[in-house]
Design an enzyme around this catalytic site. Structure first.
Site, PDB file in Angstrom:
ATOM      1  CD  GLN A  53     -49.612 -44.703  -5.202  1.00 11.96           C
ATOM      2  OE1 GLN A  53     -49.725 -45.391  -6.232  1.00 11.96           O
ATOM      3  NE2 GLN A  53     -48.769 -43.576  -5.131  1.00 11.96           N
ATOM      4  N   GLY A  54     -52.587 -45.755  -1.544  1.00  6.30           N
ATOM      5  CA  GLY A  54     -53.912 -45.328  -1.575  1.00  6.30           C
ATOM      6  C   GLY A  54     -54.172 -44.015  -2.131  1.00  6.30           C
ATOM      7  CE1 TYR A  55     -50.513 -41.302  -2.313  1.00  6.51           C
ATOM      8  CE2 TYR A  55     -49.824 -40.476  -4.518  1.00  6.51           C
ATOM      9  CZ  TYR A  55     -49.529 -40.727  -3.088  1.00  6.51           C
ATOM     10  OH  TYR A  55     -48.324 -40.013  -2.685  1.00  6.51           O
ATOM     11  CB  SER A  56     -56.709 -43.384  -8.038  1.00  4.79           C
ATOM     12  OG  SER A  56     -55.533 -42.961  -8.896  1.00  4.79           O
ATOM     13  CB  SER A 115     -51.637 -51.765  -8.018  1.00  8.05           C
ATOM     14  OG  SER A 115     -51.744 -51.051  -9.207  1.00  8.05           O
ATOM     15  CD  GLU A 166     -46.463 -43.608  -9.439  1.00 13.77           C
ATOM     16  OE1 GLU A 166     -47.102 -44.738  -9.610  1.00 13.77           O
ATOM     17  OE2 GLU A 166     -46.745 -42.621  -8.505  1.00 13.77           O
ATOM     18  CB  SER A 209     -53.609 -39.656 -17.556  1.00 14.53           C
ATOM     19  OG  SER A 209     -53.992 -38.525 -17.691  1.00 14.53           O
TER      20      SER A 209
END
Length: 396
Positions: free
Chosen positions: A126-129, A161, A244, A381
């Protein structure tokens, strides 16, 4: 307090438990139990065992290989996998990307990607942050500029990750820099073998390197890899995050931690020779964690009942993520406390001596404790979860 399954669900639990007992590779169960890092081949080995059994994708439509299980049976399956120390299926492909494709993908995208995801042919991440867009994900700056039948992608993702194992990455990218933050984002599927991509591991304080930086330098991505419409990626992202967070409580994992804690506290003594189970302050902390875990499971089962009745879940699902990660942190902290100095990493000083953990439950314990400090950050968070609950659920 024990939650009683129906007769049908009890039989299903027994079936799952028996199959796991017979099929979880002992060496993988050992690594999971002591908190050791799994390698790519080990992740995929377990994925393919479940695929061969037909159990790798319980949430998928049956025509695509789904199990047809009820929501309660899915809950039971997840719990039993945790209790059996089975590896967890890497969610990025089966649970996350697949759900996006079912909802927003074209027929060509489904036919191309879904069978490979099911079989475990590709390892998805996953490419988010990004460095300046973590909890404020809509502030992302990685760009994708359309040039004919392709996009040119430039930018950086961080805390990605398992990217060191990845074949494909689904990314949120900015395709309209002039629009409001959420309105200029698109959802792209990118082959990690494409020229211009660099993956750089990040060493974490738990000793593992599962997090990575991913750099995109003029990476060409076919326009056919755009999911949904251009500049509508935020709609896709919200759909994905709901899947998620519904699974972020990890109730079965916390039950396994609690069982380890009780077992050790029954024999470990304090400086006065008392069992830790008999020390009021320790027992109170452990009991509070157990009560919190019971309440979390009750909440999860209530959500399951609501889903069964046809009511879609809203922002309240954030409660599972918020409280689940809090319990994971409580229990790993108590595990370090109950083992005391024995919780520290231990290996023989003689290089020729084989390493045999003298207590399976405490091996890698400090590493596990350190890892779960991040549980209140990843997947949204705790501060963000509280804001979501305050605004969307409580109307504050």
């Amino acid at each position: 307090m024990e939650f009683i399954d129906s007769t049908e669900d009890s039989a299903f639990r027994a079936q799952v438990r028996g199959w796991l007992r017979a099929n979880v590779p002992p060496e993988l169960a050992h690594k999971v139990a002591v908190g050791e890092e799994l390698m790519r081949d080990e992740h995929l080995r377990w994925h393919r065992l479940l695929a061969a059994q037909g159990w790798v994708a319980p949430t998928w439509p049956q025509e695509w290989g789904g199990t047809g299980w009820s929501l309660t049976q899915r809950f039971i399956f997840d719990e039993e996998c945790y209790l059996a120390s089975a590896p967890q299926i890497v969610a990025f492909g089966v649970l996350m990307c697949a759900q996006v494709l079912f909802k927003f993908g074209t027929e060509a995208q489904k036919q191309r990607f879904l069978p490979r995801i099911y079989r475990g042919d590709d390892f998805w991440v996953q490419g988010y942050s990004e460095p300046s867009a973590g909890s404020d994900l809509a502030g992302l700056k990685t760009t994708a500029v359309r040039q004919g039948d392709k996009y040119i992608v430039n930018g950086q993702k961080i805390w990605t990750s398992l990217a060191q194992h990845g074949d494909w990455i689904f990314c949120l990218v900015r395709t309209n820099p002039d629009a409001k933050k959420q309105e200029g984002i698109s959802f792209l599927l990118i082959d990690l073998k494409s020229p211009g991509i660099t993956v750089r591991p990040i060493d974490l304080m738990d000793g593992n390197a599962d997090a990575n930086e991913v750099f995109f330098d003029n990476v060409e991505v076919p326009a056919e890899n755009l999911v949904h419409e251009e500049n509508q990626g935020w709609t896709v992202a919200k759909h994905l995050l709901g899947h998620e967070r519904m699974n972020a409580g990890r109730i079965g994992l916390s039950k396994r931690f609690l069982a380890m804690l009780k077992q050790r506290a029954a024999i470990q003594t304090d400086g006065a020779g008392r069992r830790l189970l008999d020390v009021p302050r320790f027992r109170d902390r452990m009991t509070r964690a157990e009560v919190d875990l019971m309440a979390l499971e009750l909440t999860a089962r209530r959500f399951l009942n609501e889903l069964r009745s046809g009511r879609p879940l809203g922002a309240e699902v954030s409660m599972l993520k918020l409280k689940g990660t809090d319990i994971q942190q409580q229990l790993t902290e108590l595990l370090v406390q109950v083992y005391g100095p024995l919780a520290a990493p231990f290996r023989p000083t003689d290089a020729d001596t084989a390493f045999e953990p003298f207590d399976l439950a405490r091996a890698c314990l400090v590493s596990r404790y350190n890892f779960y400090r991040a549980a209140s950050i990843y997947a949204g968070s705790s501060e963000v979860q509280r804001n979501i609950l305050a605004k969307a659920t409580l109307g504050l």
